[in-house]
Design a protein around this motif. Structure first.
Motif, PDB file in Angstrom:
ATOM      1  N   SER A  31     -15.776  94.685  45.646  1.00  0.00           N
ATOM      2  CA  SER A  31     -16.385  96.002  45.507  1.00  0.00           C
ATOM      3  C   SER A  31     -17.849  95.825  45.129  1.00  0.00           C
ATOM      4  N   GLN A  33     -21.127  97.926  43.156  1.00  0.00           N
ATOM      5  CA  GLN A  33     -21.505  99.079  42.351  1.00  0.00           C
ATOM      6  C   GLN A  33     -23.024  99.191  42.263  1.00  0.00           C
ATOM      7  N   TYR A  35     -25.986 100.873  39.682  1.00  0.00           N
ATOM      8  CA  TYR A  35     -26.271 101.418  38.361  1.00  0.00           C
ATOM      9  C   TYR A  35     -27.743 101.831  38.291  1.00  0.00           C
ATOM     10  N   PRO A  43     -27.135 100.239  31.415  1.00  0.00           N
ATOM     11  CA  PRO A  43     -26.953 100.738  32.785  1.00  0.00           C
ATOM     12  C   PRO A  43     -25.893 101.830  32.834  1.00  0.00           C
ATOM     13  N   LEU A  88     -29.854  98.849  39.715  1.00  0.00           N
ATOM     14  CA  LEU A  88     -29.177  97.559  39.754  1.00  0.00           C
ATOM     15  C   LEU A  88     -27.958  97.638  40.656  1.00  0.00           C
ATOM     16  N   LYS A  92     -18.430  92.755  42.527  1.00  0.00           N
ATOM     17  CA  LYS A  92     -17.282  92.199  41.800  1.00  0.00           C
ATOM     18  C   LYS A  92     -16.654  91.086  42.634  1.00  0.00           C
ATOM     19  N   SER A  98     -12.301  83.643  36.024  1.00  0.00           N
ATOM     20  CA  SER A  98     -12.321  85.102  35.955  1.00  0.00           C
ATOM     21  C   SER A  98     -11.134  85.654  36.718  1.00  0.00           C
ATOM     22  N   LEU A 100      -9.599  88.497  36.376  1.00  0.00           N
ATOM     23  CA  LEU A 100      -9.663  89.927  36.673  1.00  0.00           C
ATOM     24  C   LEU A 100     -10.851  90.284  37.551  1.00  0.00           C
ATOM     25  N   ARG A 102     -15.251  89.379  38.026  1.00  0.00           N
ATOM     26  CA  ARG A 102     -16.453  89.471  37.209  1.00  0.00           C
ATOM     27  C   ARG A 102     -17.520  90.194  38.005  1.00  0.00           C
ATOM     28  N   LEU A 103     -18.323  90.997  37.305  1.00  0.00           N
ATOM     29  CA  LEU A 103     -19.456  91.671  37.943  1.00  0.00           C
ATOM     30  C   LEU A 103     -20.668  90.759  37.936  1.00  0.00           C
ATOM     31  N   TYR A 104     -21.285  90.582  39.110  1.00  0.00           N
ATOM     32  CA  TYR A 104     -22.531  89.837  39.231  1.00  0.00           C
ATOM     33  C   TYR A 104     -23.626  90.841  39.569  1.00  0.00           C
ATOM     34  N   PHE A 105     -24.664  90.884  38.721  1.00  0.00           N
ATOM     35  CA  PHE A 105     -25.742  91.841  38.903  1.00  0.00           C
ATOM     36  C   PHE A 105     -26.918  91.208  39.640  1.00  0.00           C
ATOM     37  N   GLY A 106     -27.619  92.042  40.427  1.00  0.00           N
ATOM     38  CA  GLY A 106     -28.906  91.655  40.964  1.00  0.00           C
ATOM     39  C   GLY A 106     -29.983  91.841  39.898  1.00  0.00           C
ATOM     40  N   ARG A 107     -31.235  91.444  40.253  1.00  0.00           N
ATOM     41  CA  ARG A 107     -32.337  91.573  39.293  1.00  0.00           C
ATOM     42  C   ARG A 107     -32.814  93.008  39.129  1.00  0.00           C
TER      43      ARG A 107
END
Lengths: 115, 112
Positions: A31, A33, A35, A43, A88, A92, A98, A100, A102-107
């Protein structure tokens, strides 16, 4: 190394203009997301997209998830000064350590809308 | 509904000192996360709790960072000893459903 690359890093536009922010990766996500974060705050979730090719609209904001679930875009129509903030994207992914996911965010993309 | 509470909001310490951050999640949220957000970057997950158990701490620098959530409600994150590169905003988030995380305002740490 960033798993998710966002572009542009900075965007400064006049009120009423349209804009698109991109979020790209070579990895597949279950998925994606988007923010928005304002100074001194955490966020705030705008949208979650799950299916490849999915398009979601939130008033003047349109979010699209790539067919291969590796990239996404955020389009804002007729930007307003209240849209100013750090946008942002976060993907996932389930990987080692991990169970369940993990969320990986961009800069992030810092958007400034001038009156 | 009250949001995620964090304290302190700001902390300035010298390198090699210790520091602790506190987080109170939204009532009823079983999952709690600690993220580190370095200036100019997106948040990076440090640790995830499900109730009072750790489900993901693979990105936590365990030689200096520790976290606990003893009663399955509030949580503390500790750094001992701090390094210059630990300067960042430390965000706490909680969730009821796995996909919707609610973030607190963060604690801005400056290490001199």
């Amino acid at each position: 190394t960033q798993l998710l690359e966002q572009s542009p890093q900075f965007l400064s536009i006049q009120e009423g203009e349209n804009l698109t922010v991109y979020c790209n990766s070579s990895s597949v996500f279950s998925s994606l997301q988007w923010y928005r974060q304002e100074p001194g705050e955490g966020p705030v979730l705008l949208v979650t997209v799950v299916t490849g090719g999915e398009v979601k609209k939130l008033k003047r904001l349109t979010f699209q998830f790539g067919d291969a679930r590796k990239d996404s875009s955020l389009h804002i129509t007729a930007a307003q000064t209240g849209d100013t903030g750090l946008y942002l994207c976060a993907g996932k992914m389930r990987d080692r350590g991990s169970t369940l996911g993990r969320l990986y965010f961009g800069r992030g993309t810092q958007l400034t809308v001038w009156p | 509904e009250a949001g995620v509470a964090q304290s302190p909001r700001y902390k300035i310490i010298e390198k090699r000192q210790s520091v602790a951050f506190w987080c109170n999640p939204i009532s009823g949220h079983a999952t709690l996360y600690w993220y580190q957000q370095i200036l100019g970057q997106g948040p990076k997950l440090l640790i995830q709790f499900q109730n009072n158990g750790v489900v993901d701490d693979s990105q936590l620098p365990k030689d200096r960072f520790s976290a606990e959530r003893l009663k399955g409600v509030d949580s503390t994150l500790k750094i001992q000893p701090a390094k210059l590169e630990d300067s960042a905003v430390y965000l706490c988030a909680s969730s009821l459903a796995i996909d919707t995380q609610y973030f607190g305002p963060g604690t801005r740490l400056t290490v001199l």
